[in-house]
Design a protein around this motif. Structure first.
Motif, mmCIF file in Angstrom:
data_model
loop_
_atom_site.group_PDB
_atom_site.id
_atom_site.type_symbol
_atom_site.label_atom_id
_atom_site.label_comp_id
_atom_site.label_asym_id
_atom_site.label_seq_id
_atom_site.Cartn_x
_atom_site.Cartn_y
_atom_site.Cartn_z
ATOM 1 N N TYR A 1 -12.455 1.760 0.219
ATOM 2 C CA TYR A 1 -12.638 2.371 -1.101
ATOM 3 C C TYR A 1 -11.803 1.673 -2.165
ATOM 4 O O TYR A 1 -12.143 1.712 -3.345
ATOM 5 C CB TYR A 1 -12.260 3.841 -1.084
ATOM 6 N N ILE A 2 -10.703 1.062 -1.755
ATOM 7 C CA ILE A 2 -9.859 0.341 -2.698
ATOM 8 C C ILE A 2 -9.719 -1.105 -2.211
ATOM 9 O O ILE A 2 -9.690 -1.360 -1.017
ATOM 10 C CB ILE A 2 -8.474 1.006 -2.888
ATOM 11 N N VAL B 1 -4.233 7.251 1.331
ATOM 12 C CA VAL B 1 -4.415 5.847 0.969
ATOM 13 C C VAL B 1 -4.814 5.033 2.202
ATOM 14 O O VAL B 1 -5.673 4.151 2.112
ATOM 15 C CB VAL B 1 -3.155 5.276 0.290
ATOM 16 N N TRP C 1 0.808 -1.225 0.000
ATOM 17 C CA TRP C 1 0.000 0.000 0.000
ATOM 18 C C TRP C 1 0.840 1.274 0.000
ATOM 19 O O TRP C 1 0.459 2.265 -0.622
ATOM 20 C CB TRP C 1 -1.022 -0.011 1.137
ATOM 21 N N TRP D 1 -8.464 5.480 2.536
ATOM 22 C CA TRP D 1 -9.177 4.707 1.521
ATOM 23 C C TRP D 1 -9.258 3.238 1.931
ATOM 24 O O TRP D 1 -10.290 2.596 1.753
ATOM 25 C CB TRP D 1 -8.493 4.817 0.173
#
Length: 52
Positions: free
Chosen positions: A25-26, A17, A3, A20
């Motif tokens: 979200y990812i 990130v 990540w 997220w």
């Protein structure tokens, strides 16, 4: 892709990130202590329009 490496690759702050990932979200998966971004699945989701 790890990540942190993903954050550097897309040129976004790591804290963004992390958010997220926390909000799902990812797509990610975990191997041992390592959190990885499923880049292949992310591309599929984008192509399918799941991020409209």
């Amino acid at each position: 892709m790890e990540w942190r490496e993903f954050a550097d690759w897309i040129r976004v702050r790591r804290s963004i990130v992390e958010g997220w990932i926390r909000l799902a979200y990812i797509p990610t998966f975990k191997i041992g202590r390592h959190r990885l971004v499923n880049v292949a699945r992310l591309i599929e989701q984008i192509q399918e329009g799941e991020f409209s």
